[in-house]
Motif scaffolding. Structure first.
Motif, PDB file in Angstrom:
ATOM      1  N   PHE A  89      62.738 -32.506  -9.525  1.00 45.37           N
ATOM      2  CA  PHE A  89      64.036 -32.920 -10.069  1.00 45.37           C
ATOM      3  C   PHE A  89      63.909 -34.267 -10.786  1.00 45.37           C
ATOM      4  O   PHE A  89      64.767 -34.625 -11.583  1.00 45.37           O
ATOM      5  CB  PHE A  89      65.080 -33.032  -8.956  1.00 45.37           C
ATOM      6  CG  PHE A  89      65.386 -31.726  -8.257  1.00 45.37           C
ATOM      7  CD1 PHE A  89      64.780 -30.538  -8.652  1.00 45.37           C
ATOM      8  CD2 PHE A  89      66.294 -31.686  -7.214  1.00 45.37           C
ATOM      9  CE1 PHE A  89      65.078 -29.332  -8.015  1.00 45.37           C
ATOM     10  CE2 PHE A  89      66.599 -30.491  -6.574  1.00 45.37           C
ATOM     11  CZ  PHE A  89      65.978 -29.319  -6.968  1.00 45.37           C
ATOM     12  N   SER A 114      64.220 -33.039 -14.799  1.00 50.95           N
ATOM     13  CA  SER A 114      64.953 -34.189 -15.341  1.00 50.95           C
ATOM     14  C   SER A 114      64.075 -35.428 -15.211  1.00 50.95           C
ATOM     15  O   SER A 114      63.336 -35.564 -14.239  1.00 50.95           O
ATOM     16  CB  SER A 114      66.264 -34.382 -14.572  1.00 50.95           C
ATOM     17  OG  SER A 114      66.814 -35.652 -14.860  1.00 50.95           O
ATOM     18  N   GLY A 171      66.474 -37.372 -12.445  1.00 50.74           N
ATOM     19  CA  GLY A 171      67.137 -36.714 -11.316  1.00 50.74           C
ATOM     20  C   GLY A 171      68.573 -36.330 -11.617  1.00 50.74           C
ATOM     21  O   GLY A 171      69.384 -36.182 -10.710  1.00 50.74           O
ATOM     22  N   GLU A 172      68.894 -36.154 -12.894  1.00 53.30           N
ATOM     23  CA  GLU A 172      70.270 -35.798 -13.258  1.00 53.30           C
ATOM     24  C   GLU A 172      70.552 -34.343 -12.834  1.00 53.30           C
ATOM     25  O   GLU A 172      69.899 -33.403 -13.303  1.00 53.30           O
ATOM     26  CB  GLU A 172      70.446 -35.963 -14.776  1.00 53.30           C
ATOM     27  CG  GLU A 172      71.889 -35.998 -15.195  1.00 53.30           C
ATOM     28  CD  GLU A 172      72.101 -35.279 -16.514  1.00 53.30           C
ATOM     29  OE1 GLU A 172      73.207 -34.757 -16.700  1.00 53.30           O
ATOM     30  OE2 GLU A 172      71.150 -35.225 -17.325  1.00 53.30           O
ATOM     31  N   LEU A 173      71.539 -34.168 -11.932  1.00 53.36           N
ATOM     32  CA  LEU A 173      71.738 -32.862 -11.307  1.00 53.36           C
ATOM     33  C   LEU A 173      72.186 -31.782 -12.293  1.00 53.36           C
ATOM     34  O   LEU A 173      71.854 -30.613 -12.138  1.00 53.36           O
ATOM     35  CB  LEU A 173      72.707 -32.964 -10.135  1.00 53.36           C
ATOM     36  CG  LEU A 173      72.185 -33.759  -8.935  1.00 53.36           C
ATOM     37  CD1 LEU A 173      73.165 -33.680  -7.772  1.00 53.36           C
ATOM     38  CD2 LEU A 173      70.797 -33.282  -8.501  1.00 53.36           C
ATOM     39  N   VAL A 198      69.121 -30.451 -13.699  1.00 50.22           N
ATOM     40  CA  VAL A 198      68.408 -29.673 -12.679  1.00 50.22           C
ATOM     41  C   VAL A 198      69.029 -28.276 -12.578  1.00 50.22           C
ATOM     42  O   VAL A 198      68.327 -27.261 -12.599  1.00 50.22           O
ATOM     43  CB  VAL A 198      68.460 -30.396 -11.308  1.00 50.22           C
ATOM     44  CG1 VAL A 198      67.948 -29.497 -10.193  1.00 50.22           C
ATOM     45  CG2 VAL A 198      67.653 -31.697 -11.369  1.00 50.22           C
ATOM     46  N   ALA A 199      70.360 -28.221 -12.483  1.00 50.25           N
ATOM     47  CA  ALA A 199      71.060 -26.933 -12.367  1.00 50.25           C
ATOM     48  C   ALA A 199      70.777 -26.064 -13.594  1.00 50.25           C
ATOM     49  O   ALA A 199      70.472 -24.878 -13.475  1.00 50.25           O
ATOM     50  CB  ALA A 199      72.562 -27.155 -12.218  1.00 50.25           C
ATOM     51  N   CYS A 212      67.736 -32.150  -3.148  1.00 43.24           N
ATOM     52  CA  CYS A 212      68.672 -33.248  -3.418  1.00 43.24           C
ATOM     53  C   CYS A 212      69.708 -33.261  -2.314  1.00 43.24           C
ATOM     54  O   CYS A 212      69.784 -32.324  -1.510  1.00 43.24           O
ATOM     55  CB  CYS A 212      69.318 -33.069  -4.797  1.00 43.24           C
ATOM     56  SG  CYS A 212      70.210 -31.518  -4.989  1.00 43.24           S
ATOM     57  N   GLY A 243      75.035 -30.976  -6.163  1.00 43.39           N
ATOM     58  CA  GLY A 243      73.897 -30.802  -5.260  1.00 43.39           C
ATOM     59  C   GLY A 243      74.143 -29.751  -4.188  1.00 43.39           C
ATOM     60  O   GLY A 243      73.212 -29.125  -3.694  1.00 43.39           O
ATOM     61  N   ILE A 245      73.221 -26.480  -5.871  1.00 40.72           N
ATOM     62  CA  ILE A 245      71.763 -26.429  -6.093  1.00 40.72           C
ATOM     63  C   ILE A 245      71.049 -26.118  -4.780  1.00 40.72           C
ATOM     64  O   ILE A 245      70.205 -25.210  -4.700  1.00 40.72           O
ATOM     65  CB  ILE A 245      71.260 -27.764  -6.694  1.00 40.72           C
ATOM     66  CG1 ILE A 245      71.804 -27.938  -8.116  1.00 40.72           C
ATOM     67  CG2 ILE A 245      69.731 -27.828  -6.681  1.00 40.72           C
ATOM     68  CD1 ILE A 245      71.558 -29.325  -8.715  1.00 40.72           C
TER      69      ILE A 245
END
Ligand code: AMP
Ligand code: MG
Length: 331
Positions: free
Chosen positions: A264, A280, A283-285, A288-289, A312, A318, A321
């Motif tokens: 992530f 990413s 770590g930008e969710l 990630v998604a 996460c 999160g 995810i």
């Protein structure tokens, strides 16, 4: 008509739906496998094509929230006025990655509801999906366009790989922006309940509704239990290659030779992966998604023995995810 799909392609897809055939189409969440939600015969084709158990209900896609009472019978709600008020409070989230479960109207084929008397309704926020719904002029039942239990498709190519021979056509709208299936919110009982986490978060729903919204499990530490023993969760959304969470690895974990790592954010690992996908740089969710399912599919095509996936905090986006990852990692 839209950037990627012509008016002729949309008209042909709508005609296929009218003939009771299956059409795959892009939404902001994942690609859907659509059929006329009023036709039992058409809807049965969805279950056949996916190999989906008939007790797993389908989400019905409509072009405008104003049509909701054509397909939901709010007079059968526990409190019709309150449910209308709640829908009003959620109206800014439509179109969007939110499905609401309500008492069904008889217009919806029973197969869509898996024999129950409720229906999940959603307005997809994707120009191709909306244009298809408007051109067709009716409700479209659509689960994710993948064989049952495999990872959901986020590109037209993913749909071709999994269901290519089984659909009348595949509308290509490019990669899906959200990348995870919709939040499913039940408005059946006095306390609203998220049945499946998605990009519309529980916080957002509580803020909009001004009341408590229950999570998928009512036990207070269910998330913690799930994190500790993913085996408790039903396996779903799963690649063929075994998946483990990086957080579950210890220095004593026996590891195979060929490992894929899905990260992530950039980080040092306790092992040397054969192949790495970085979703990413920060770590930008949302990123990630959007990239997660594609990454799982890519790993699955590389002949690896194990896929190690980052984790996460299970809050906000999160939560969705980690829900998908725990299911992918379930044995
Ligand atoms: P899919 O479209 O493949 O992501 O799956 C749709 C999911 O929506 C199902 O697995 C259920 O979890 C949920 N769902 C659809 N209809 C209903 C309903 N009437 N009641 C409760 N959950 C539903
Ligand atoms: Mg699905």
């Amino acid at each position: 008509m839209t950037d990627t799909v012509t008016k002729e392609q949309l008209a042909a897809a709508a005609d296929a739906l009218r003939r009771g055939e299956l059409v795959a189409f892009p939404t902001e969440t994942v690609y859907g496998l659509g059929a006329d939600a009023r036709s039992s015969a058409a809807v049965r084709r969805i279950y056949e094509a996916k190999g989906r158990p008939s007790n797993n209900p389908l989400i019905v896609h409509i072009s405008a929230i104003a049509d909701i009472e054509a397909y939901a019978d709010l007079s059968r709600s526990f409190n019709p006025a309150l449910v209308r008020e709640r829908l009003q409070k959620l109206s800014h989230l439509f179109p969007g990655p939110l499905s609401v479960v309500l008492p069904s109207s008889p217009a919806i084929a029973p197969e869509v509801r898996a024999g129950g008397d409720t229906v999940a309704l959603r307005v997809p926020a994707h120009p191709v999906a909306l244009e298809l719904l408007r051109t067709f002029g009716g409700p479209v039942a659509a689960p994710s366009a993948n064989p049952s239990n495999y990872v959901s498709p986020t590109t037209a190519e993913h749909v071709r790989q999994g269901l290519g021979g089984k659909v009348a056509c595949i509308l290509d709208g490019g990669p899906c922006h959200v990348g995870l299936e919709s939040t499913v919110l039940s408005l059946i009982n006095p306390t609203p309940q998220v049945l499946r986490p998605g990009a519309v978060t529980r916080d957002q729903l509580e803020g909009a509704l001004g009341c408590t919204v229950d999570g998928p499990n009512k036990q207070a530490d269910s998330e913690l239990v799930a994190l500790l023993s993913p085996g408790l969760l039903e396996k779903h959304y799963s690649p063929r290659t075994p998946v483990v969470l990086n957080s579950a690895l210890t220095s004593a974990s026996p590891l195979p030779e060929r490992i894929g790592a899905i990260l992530f954010s950039p980080q040092q690992l306790s092992f040397t992966p054969t192949h790495t996908v970085l979703l990413s740089s920060s770590g930008e969710l949302a990123a990630v998604a959007a990239g997660l399912f594609s990454a799982l599919r890519e790993m699955d095509s590389r002949g690896l023995e194990l896929i190690v996936v980052d984790t996460c905090e299970p809050v906000g986006l999160g939560e969705a995810i980690m829900d998908r990852l725990l299911r992918a990692a379930a044995r």
